[in-house]
Every structure is written in C-alpha cells, then in structure tokens.
Design a protein around this motif. Structure first.
Motif: not given
Length: 366
Positions: A105-110, A190-194
């Motif tokens: 449930n967290l966005v993945r950074l590519r 997906k939770i984003s923006d950290f």
C-alpha cells in the motif's frame, strides 16, 4: 560524513537520516539508496521529450508524465518544477525513504534523475491516478461502490501502520490526503509523496518543525498551530481522508451553515443527532454495508479528536475496522477557518500560515 562501502545498505534510522542530511545526491551515491539512477536522455526517450500527449496531470510540485522504458515497463515521471517549493532536501528525502519502504500500500519508486536544475522521480505507473479524482467527481464516484471504498480505507490504514510501526524505519508521513493516495489497476490504494516525511529514531515519539508543513484541511490542530507532529498527527489526517471517502465531500471548503464550516463539524452534528447515514455519498445507497459505514464514521471521529492522546494509534484503527464495540469520540473544535476562493487571497493565506503545499494544491484544483 558516512563512509560508503559498495554494496552496503543503510538501514538504521541514524544511517538513513545521515544519508538524507548529506548535501548531494549523484549517480555514484545509489549504492546506499537501492533504486537506480537514470540518465536524463533515457527519460527524454521514455516520455517522448515530455510530450503533451504523455502528460497525466500536474501535481503540487510539477507535471507528471506517462513514460515507457526500453523493456516496455510503464512508469509515471514526476518532473519537479524549478518554481516548486519542494527543494533538494525534500526530493532526496522522497528518493531515499520510498526506496527503503516496501509495502503493497505504498507507491514504488523505480528510479530518479538529477541533471542541473532537473530533479525527476520515476514511479510505478498507476492507471487510475489519484483517489481524489474519483471521490470528488460525481461520475467517477459511481465507479467506487461501498466495498471498494471500504477496501481502500483498510489499505490506507495498513500502509500507515507499516510506516508507523512495522517498517525497518519509523516514518511520519506529514502530508496524508486524498490526492496523495494513488490507485493501481485493481483499485488498490498506494500512499505517495514522502517529501515532507520524517524518520523517528530511538525513543522519539514526536517532533516540532520551524515551519508549518502539510495541507490545510488535513493538518492536525497541533500541527497547524504549533508545528508539532507525531504518529497521532498522521492519524488525524487519516480520519479526514476516511470521512471524505465515505461522504464524497471535501473537508476543505465544506460549508453547511454559519455554525458548521467543515466536514468534521457536519459529521459530529450527525453523530449527536444519530443521523450518520445522512453523511453517506448518495452513490453508495444501494451497495452500502450499513454496519461498516457507521463504524467508519465512528472511527473517523475518533481519529480527528483535538487531543492527540485521545486519538487511536494506526494499529488500533486497523483493529477497529473489524470490530463492533468502540469508545465514544469527543467533540472536535473544528479549528478550520473559511478559505477564500480568490487565488490572490489564497496565496496570502498560504504565506501567512507558512504552509508548504496549500497553494500548490489550489492551483492543481484539489
């Protein structure tokens, strides 16, 4: 200064904080970051030179484009605007934290790219974009029945629990809102923006910021008035998001009467009058599970209580989503003020509050 050893990963709170605090981020630094560095030319190719046809929208910190890598993988490319208030530290914060945090449930950074003034983040591609584009749109909202919304609420709660308790780092997000929840092809959140997130180490439980950060309408009272933050300030933001999901209404700019100028205030009045079903998004009437709905309102009100000590932890929230008996909430004070609709006035308000993302959110129509 951290002495880098090739192949070493930086896992402890202290090591990751030190890595973020270093004043640079280059291709050679990615040994401790765990996501690849992309050269700018490859991003130009992937986005067809940032063509309008590939533009997905504009977030608070700059435009986002659809891209396709050479191996056929679709990505979302966030190109940070040079005029953005997100500086190098926030950019690096996001790169390192998302790389370290892995949850469904967290966005993945590519990947990421830095070239001159260019700061670019490459994410997994989310075909359904952000949650706010559904719940605040009358036609799109019809696509989210009750079960889908309840599953989204549970997914966000599990993601936040991971950040606060279950990850190898303890992280306070500090900017949880519906526009920062992305939806994959299966409508999983997906939770984003950290960029504004903070790591807590050792026995730390709360902190203070010299400037107020976050988005007005989602900020806990202690964050909006004193700049203090903790896991419980994230819980407050989660409560606002929950109420927005089930009602289809925005907390920011909500107006019912002279006495009630926030969604939280409206929800509280319905609670006291035992009319919770009046809060329901009309598109949910046929699909709604009434017990789950009233429980969700109840949990939302528990999360937005004034005193952080009165709010449940995210661990308790996840548990409460599946049980019937809950404690009664206390009345929140609805600290929110009415916000002008004129952009110039809005900018003046943002300046007076020293917020990092309120004005960008307005410009993006959120």
């Amino acid at each position: 200064m951290i002495q880098r050893n090739r192949g070493r990963f930086y896992d402890s709170e202290r090591e990751v904080k030190d890595l973020i605090d270093e004043g640079h981020l280059e291709e050679k630094d990615n040994e401790g970051i765990e996501v690849p560095f992309f050269d700018f030319d490859s991003i130009i190719v992937a986005t067809d030179n940032f063509s309008l046809a590939n533009k997905l929208g504009r977030g608070g910190y700059g435009p986002v484009y659809k891209g396709k890598l050479q191996d056929g993988q679709l990505i979302a490319v966030k190109r940070l605007s040079s005029a953005s208030k997100q500086g190098f530290r926030e950019f690096k914060n996001e790169v390192i934290l998302i790389a370290k945090l892995q949850h469904r449930n967290l966005v993945r950074l590519r990947g990421y790219c830095i070239k001159g003034e260019e700061k670019i983040l490459l994410y997994e591609y989310m075909p359904n974009r952000s949650l706010d584009s559904f719940i605040f749109d009358r036609e799109q909202g019809l696509l989210l029945d009750w079960q889908m919304r309840f599953d989204i609420i549970r997914g966000i709660a599990r993601g936040m629990l991971y950040l606060h308790q279950d990850s190898r780092l303890r992280v306070i997000h500090r900017d949880l809102k519906t526009s920062n929840i992305l939806l994959d092809k299966k409508m999983q959140p997906k939770i984003s923006d950290f960029g504004l997130a903070k790591i807590f180490g050792g026995k730390e439980t709360e902190g203070n910021s010299e400037r107020l950060v976050g988005t007005y309408g989602y900020m806990a009272p202690e964050s909006a008035t004193k700049g203090s933050f903790s896991a419980k300030s994230d819980v407050f933001s989660f409560g606002v998001v929950l109420l927005e999901i089930i009602s289809g209404k925005k907390n920011m700019g909500f107006y019912e009467s002279e006495q009630i100028s926030s969604l939280m205030g409206y929800a509280w009045r319905l609670w006291t009058e035992k009319r919770l079903l009046d809060l329901m998004d009309l598109s949910l009437c046929e699909s709604c599970n009434m017990n789950q709905f009233t429980r969700s309102v109840h949990i939302g009100l528990l999360c937005v209580q004034d005193d952080p000590n009165d709010r449940p932890s995210m661990s308790n929230v996840v548990t409460m989503l599946g049980i019937e008996t809950l404690p009664d909430p206390k009345q929140p004070t609805f600290y929110e003020r009415r916000v002008p609709t004129n952009p110039a006035s809005y900018s003046k308000l943002a300046t007076s509050l020293q917020l990092d993302s309120i004005y960008e959110s307005y410009e993006d129509g959120r």
